[in-house]
Design a protein around this motif. Structure first.
Motif, PDB file in Angstrom:
ATOM      1  N   PHE A 158      -2.864 115.009 -19.065  1.00  0.00           N
ATOM      2  CA  PHE A 158      -2.541 115.714 -17.917  1.00  0.00           C
ATOM      3  C   PHE A 158      -3.774 115.708 -16.865  1.00  0.00           C
ATOM      4  O   PHE A 158      -4.442 115.219 -15.732  1.00  0.00           O
ATOM      5  N   ARG A 159      -4.615 116.582 -17.187  1.00  0.00           N
ATOM      6  CA  ARG A 159      -6.003 117.132 -16.441  1.00  0.00           C
ATOM      7  C   ARG A 159      -7.315 115.809 -16.591  1.00  0.00           C
ATOM      8  O   ARG A 159      -7.994 116.117 -15.372  1.00  0.00           O
ATOM      9  N   GLU A 160      -7.200 115.622 -17.472  1.00  0.00           N
ATOM     10  CA  GLU A 160      -8.919 114.838 -17.496  1.00  0.00           C
ATOM     11  C   GLU A 160      -8.377 113.205 -17.214  1.00  0.00           C
ATOM     12  O   GLU A 160      -9.209 112.412 -17.429  1.00  0.00           O
ATOM     13  N   SER A 161      -7.501 112.561 -17.344  1.00  0.00           N
ATOM     14  CA  SER A 161      -7.384 111.823 -17.256  1.00  0.00           C
ATOM     15  C   SER A 161      -6.560 110.890 -15.689  1.00  0.00           C
ATOM     16  O   SER A 161      -6.009 112.065 -14.712  1.00  0.00           O
ATOM     17  N   GLU A 162      -6.884 109.537 -15.500  1.00  0.00           N
ATOM     18  CA  GLU A 162      -7.047 109.143 -13.881  1.00  0.00           C
ATOM     19  C   GLU A 162      -5.250 108.694 -14.084  1.00  0.00           C
ATOM     20  O   GLU A 162      -4.493 108.177 -12.823  1.00  0.00           O
ATOM     21  N   SER A 163      -4.399 108.868 -15.255  1.00  0.00           N
ATOM     22  CA  SER A 163      -4.295 108.250 -15.681  1.00  0.00           C
ATOM     23  C   SER A 163      -2.088 108.952 -16.255  1.00  0.00           C
ATOM     24  O   SER A 163      -2.996 110.605 -17.443  1.00  0.00           O
ATOM     25  N   ASP A 164      -0.989 109.156 -16.694  1.00  0.00           N
ATOM     26  CA  ASP A 164      -0.392 109.729 -17.439  1.00  0.00           C
ATOM     27  C   ASP A 164      -0.595 108.809 -17.942  1.00  0.00           C
ATOM     28  O   ASP A 164       0.381 109.153 -19.389  1.00  0.00           O
ATOM     29  N   CYS A 165      -1.241 107.986 -19.031  1.00  0.00           N
ATOM     30  CA  CYS A 165      -1.068 107.225 -20.069  1.00  0.00           C
ATOM     31  C   CYS A 165      -1.370 107.683 -21.169  1.00  0.00           C
ATOM     32  O   CYS A 165      -3.156 108.668 -21.265  1.00  0.00           O
ATOM     33  N   ILE A 166      -1.027 107.663 -22.750  1.00  0.00           N
ATOM     34  CA  ILE A 166      -2.234 107.546 -23.808  1.00  0.00           C
ATOM     35  C   ILE A 166      -2.066 106.517 -24.389  1.00  0.00           C
ATOM     36  O   ILE A 166      -0.770 105.951 -24.515  1.00  0.00           O
ATOM     37  N   LYS A 167      -2.746 106.632 -25.175  1.00  0.00           N
ATOM     38  CA  LYS A 167      -3.676 105.466 -27.086  1.00  0.00           C
ATOM     39  C   LYS A 167      -2.782 105.945 -27.841  1.00  0.00           C
ATOM     40  O   LYS A 167      -3.817 107.144 -28.011  1.00  0.00           O
ATOM     41  N   ILE A 168      -1.849 105.838 -28.442  1.00  0.00           N
ATOM     42  CA  ILE A 168      -1.972 106.416 -30.422  1.00  0.00           C
ATOM     43  C   ILE A 168      -1.838 105.087 -31.066  1.00  0.00           C
ATOM     44  O   ILE A 168      -0.501 104.420 -30.821  1.00  0.00           O
ATOM     45  N   ASN A 169      -3.638 104.948 -31.867  1.00  0.00           N
ATOM     46  CA  ASN A 169      -3.190 104.217 -33.196  1.00  0.00           C
ATOM     47  C   ASN A 169      -3.533 102.731 -32.029  1.00  0.00           C
ATOM     48  O   ASN A 169      -3.657 102.462 -31.071  1.00  0.00           O
ATOM     49  N   ASP A 170      -2.229 101.823 -31.797  1.00  0.00           N
ATOM     50  CA  ASP A 170      -2.093 100.500 -31.084  1.00  0.00           C
ATOM     51  C   ASP A 170      -0.941 100.188 -30.373  1.00  0.00           C
ATOM     52  O   ASP A 170      -0.812  99.558 -29.291  1.00  0.00           O
ATOM     53  N   THR A 171      -0.634 101.604 -29.978  1.00  0.00           N
ATOM     54  CA  THR A 171       0.189 101.716 -28.994  1.00  0.00           C
ATOM     55  C   THR A 171       0.370 102.408 -27.347  1.00  0.00           C
ATOM     56  O   THR A 171      -0.198 103.932 -27.482  1.00  0.00           O
ATOM     57  N   TYR A 172       0.632 102.091 -26.227  1.00  0.00           N
ATOM     58  CA  TYR A 172       0.654 103.182 -25.602  1.00  0.00           C
ATOM     59  C   TYR A 172       1.805 103.274 -24.631  1.00  0.00           C
ATOM     60  O   TYR A 172       2.370 103.234 -25.330  1.00  0.00           O
ATOM     61  N   TYR A 173       1.592 105.103 -24.266  1.00  0.00           N
ATOM     62  CA  TYR A 173       2.429 105.563 -23.878  1.00  0.00           C
ATOM     63  C   TYR A 173       2.143 105.912 -22.056  1.00  0.00           C
ATOM     64  O   TYR A 173       0.768 106.384 -22.394  1.00  0.00           O
ATOM     65  N   CYS A 174       3.264 106.046 -21.277  1.00  0.00           N
ATOM     66  CA  CYS A 174       3.101 106.477 -19.770  1.00  0.00           C
ATOM     67  C   CYS A 174       3.904 107.726 -20.091  1.00  0.00           C
ATOM     68  O   CYS A 174       5.713 107.103 -20.233  1.00  0.00           O
ATOM     69  N   LEU A 175       3.135 108.561 -20.042  1.00  0.00           N
ATOM     70  CA  LEU A 175       4.264 110.509 -20.576  1.00  0.00           C
ATOM     71  C   LEU A 175       4.566 110.652 -18.305  1.00  0.00           C
ATOM     72  O   LEU A 175       4.359 110.173 -17.509  1.00  0.00           O
ATOM     73  N   SER A 176       5.597 111.551 -18.354  1.00  0.00           N
ATOM     74  CA  SER A 176       6.629 111.841 -17.437  1.00  0.00           C
ATOM     75  C   SER A 176       6.797 112.892 -17.260  1.00  0.00           C
ATOM     76  O   SER A 176       7.226 113.467 -18.581  1.00  0.00           O
ATOM     77  N   LEU A 177       6.447 113.804 -16.547  1.00  0.00           N
ATOM     78  CA  LEU A 177       6.586 115.152 -16.250  1.00  0.00           C
ATOM     79  C   LEU A 177       7.932 115.392 -15.292  1.00  0.00           C
ATOM     80  O   LEU A 177       7.557 114.677 -14.347  1.00  0.00           O
ATOM     81  N   THR A 178       9.523 115.772 -15.641  1.00  0.00           N
ATOM     82  CA  THR A 178      10.166 115.287 -14.537  1.00  0.00           C
ATOM     83  C   THR A 178      11.580 116.645 -14.247  1.00  0.00           C
ATOM     84  O   THR A 178      11.328 117.648 -15.180  1.00  0.00           O
ATOM     85  N   PHE A 179      10.862 117.681 -12.995  1.00  0.00           N
ATOM     86  CA  PHE A 179      11.534 118.789 -12.811  1.00  0.00           C
ATOM     87  C   PHE A 179      12.998 118.473 -12.234  1.00  0.00           C
ATOM     88  O   PHE A 179      13.330 118.124 -11.709  1.00  0.00           O
ATOM     89  N   ALA A 180      13.696 119.190 -13.022  1.00  0.00           N
ATOM     90  CA  ALA A 180      15.280 119.137 -12.541  1.00  0.00           C
ATOM     91  C   ALA A 180      15.818 120.238 -11.716  1.00  0.00           C
ATOM     92  O   ALA A 180      15.231 121.409 -12.742  1.00  0.00           O
ATOM     93  N   ASP A 181      16.715 120.036 -10.934  1.00  0.00           N
ATOM     94  CA  ASP A 181      17.159 121.751 -10.160  1.00  0.00           C
ATOM     95  C   ASP A 181      18.578 121.454 -10.089  1.00  0.00           C
ATOM     96  O   ASP A 181      18.654 120.640 -11.038  1.00  0.00           O
TER      97      ASP A 181
END
Length: 108
Positions: free
Chosen positions: A85-108
């Motif tokens: 989360f700190r080093e990217s301009e995005s919250d997305c990652i690539k693992i092998n040939d698959t892309y994932y966008c990550l989401s952090l959600t705070f629920a209260d």
């Protein structure tokens, strides 16, 4: 039943009602989720599954795309400071040939 006992029972009931209504919230906290995307995001970090061992909650989310993974309270600060989360301009990652966008959600 005498008056004092009735008042004690009533007070305990009221206290329990307040606790379960306002204080005790089992769904509250931090959740992380990974969503598989079909298009290449403009910014992402390429990682391996072995590297994700450092990030167990992100790894769990990647293994179960679309499902929100609850992060225990004592681990929440660690998750929000992950390098991903700190080093990217995005919250997305690539693992092998698959892309994932990550989401952090705070629920209260």
């Amino acid at each position: 039943m005498n008056f004092e006992l009735k008042m004690l029972i009533g007070s305990l009931f009221l206290l329990a009602l307040v606790f379960f209504s306002f204080i005790y919230q089992p769904g509250a906290g931090l959740y992380v989720a990974a969503y598989e995307v079909n298009e290449t995001p403009p910014n992402y970090i390429e990682v391996t599954m072995e590297e994700l061992d450092e990030y167990p909650y992100i790894k769990k989310a990647v293994m179960q795309p679309g499902k929100e993974i609850k992060v225990p309270t004592k681990e929440q600060m660690d998750v929000t400071s992950y390098r991903i989360f700190r080093e990217s301009e995005s919250d997305c990652i690539k693992i092998n040939d698959t892309y994932y966008c990550l989401s952090l959600t705070f629920a209260d």
